[in-house]
Write a protein that holds these residues in place. Sequence first.
Motif, short mmCIF file in Angstrom:
data_model
loop_
_atom_site.label_atom_id
_atom_site.label_comp_id
_atom_site.label_asym_id
_atom_site.label_seq_id
_atom_site.Cartn_x
_atom_site.Cartn_y
_atom_site.Cartn_z
N ILE A 1 9.72 2.81 9.13
CA ILE A 1 10.69 3.38 8.19
C ILE A 1 11.19 4.74 8.68
CG2 ILE A 1 10.93 4.36 5.85
CD1 ILE A 1 9.02 2.13 4.89
N PHE A 2 10.33 5.46 9.40
CA PHE A 2 10.65 6.83 9.81
C PHE A 2 11.18 6.93 11.25
CE2 PHE A 2 7.82 7.00 6.25
CZ PHE A 2 8.42 7.95 5.45
N GLU A 3 11.32 5.80 11.95
CA GLU A 3 11.89 5.84 13.29
C GLU A 3 13.32 6.38 13.22
OE1 GLU A 3 9.96 2.48 16.10
OE2 GLU A 3 11.29 1.71 14.54
N GLY A 4 13.66 7.28 14.12
CA GLY A 4 15.01 7.84 14.17
C GLY A 4 15.36 8.71 12.98
N GLY B 1 20.29 11.92 3.52
CA GLY B 1 20.75 11.15 2.35
C GLY B 1 21.00 9.70 2.70
N ALA B 2 21.59 9.44 3.87
CA ALA B 2 21.82 8.07 4.31
C ALA B 2 20.50 7.36 4.55
CB ALA B 2 22.68 8.06 5.58
N TRP B 3 19.52 8.08 5.12
CA TRP B 3 18.19 7.51 5.33
C TRP B 3 17.56 7.14 3.99
CZ3 TRP B 3 13.36 8.94 3.67
CH2 TRP B 3 12.29 8.25 4.24
N VAL B 4 17.66 8.02 3.00
CA VAL B 4 17.12 7.75 1.66
C VAL B 4 17.79 6.51 1.07
CG1 VAL B 4 17.00 8.60 -0.73
CG2 VAL B 4 16.41 10.12 1.17
N ASP B 5 19.10 6.42 1.16
CA ASP B 5 19.80 5.25 0.63
C ASP B 5 19.33 3.96 1.29
OD1 ASP B 5 21.29 6.72 -1.18
OD2 ASP B 5 23.09 6.79 0.10
N LYS B 6 19.13 4.01 2.60
CA LYS B 6 18.70 2.83 3.34
C LYS B 6 17.29 2.39 2.95
CE LYS B 6 18.04 1.13 8.05
NZ LYS B 6 18.12 1.44 9.48
N THR C 1 0.84 -1.18 0.00
CA THR C 1 0.00 0.00 0.00
C THR C 1 0.89 1.24 0.00
OG1 THR C 1 -1.67 -1.18 1.27
CG2 THR C 1 -1.79 1.20 1.34
N LEU C 2 0.37 2.32 -0.57
CA LEU C 2 1.07 3.60 -0.50
C LEU C 2 0.76 4.27 0.83
CD1 LEU C 2 0.50 5.16 -4.04
CD2 LEU C 2 2.54 4.01 -3.16
N PHE C 3 1.78 4.92 1.39
CA PHE C 3 1.62 5.66 2.63
C PHE C 3 2.21 7.05 2.45
CE2 PHE C 3 1.44 1.28 3.82
CZ PHE C 3 0.45 1.24 4.80
N LEU C 4 1.47 8.04 2.89
CA LEU C 4 1.93 9.43 2.86
C LEU C 4 2.52 9.75 4.22
CD1 LEU C 4 2.05 12.29 1.57
CD2 LEU C 4 -0.22 12.67 2.57
N ALA C 5 3.76 10.21 4.22
CA ALA C 5 4.41 10.65 5.46
C ALA C 5 4.49 12.18 5.42
CB ALA C 5 5.80 10.05 5.57
N VAL C 6 3.92 12.81 6.43
CA VAL C 6 3.91 14.27 6.51
C VAL C 6 4.80 14.67 7.70
CG1 VAL C 6 2.50 16.32 6.81
CG2 VAL C 6 1.59 14.36 5.55
N PHE C 7 5.81 15.44 7.40
CA PHE C 7 6.76 15.90 8.41
C PHE C 7 6.20 17.17 9.05
CE2 PHE C 7 8.83 13.33 5.35
CZ PHE C 7 9.95 12.76 5.93
#
Length: 121
Positions: free
Chosen positions: A95-98, A43-48, A5-11
């Motif tokens: 995915i967004f922890e830390g 950037g490291a988060w994106v790569d991971k 499923t797609l999930f929207l993450a809002v910062f």
Amino acid sequence: MSDQTLFLAVFLGSKDNPRMKTWLALSEEERRAREREGIAAWGAWVDKHKAAIVEMGGPLGKTKNVSEQGIKDVTNALAAFTVVRSTSHDEAARIFEGHPHFTVFPGESIDVMPVLPIPHM
């Protein structure tokens, strides 16, 4: 058909947040150093998590609110967005922890919600 499923993450983050006030009190040199650290960490988060990222999204600018009363400028806590694909809501949230949004930058939190299908008309 995919079982993901797609999930929207809002910062989220506000100017009234004590962490933002501390950030703004830093010297320009200190703030620039933290920004470099944060961009590298992001950037490291994106790569991971690149396999899960569907739309990198980005920072959000000033907001216009449109209603029956017309259009007006408003302030809200929306700071950025990203779209990810995951097999569950809990997995998407993990995915967004830390995330550097709040571990390096002065962001407050990230809301993660499923993108629901449009009902057939």
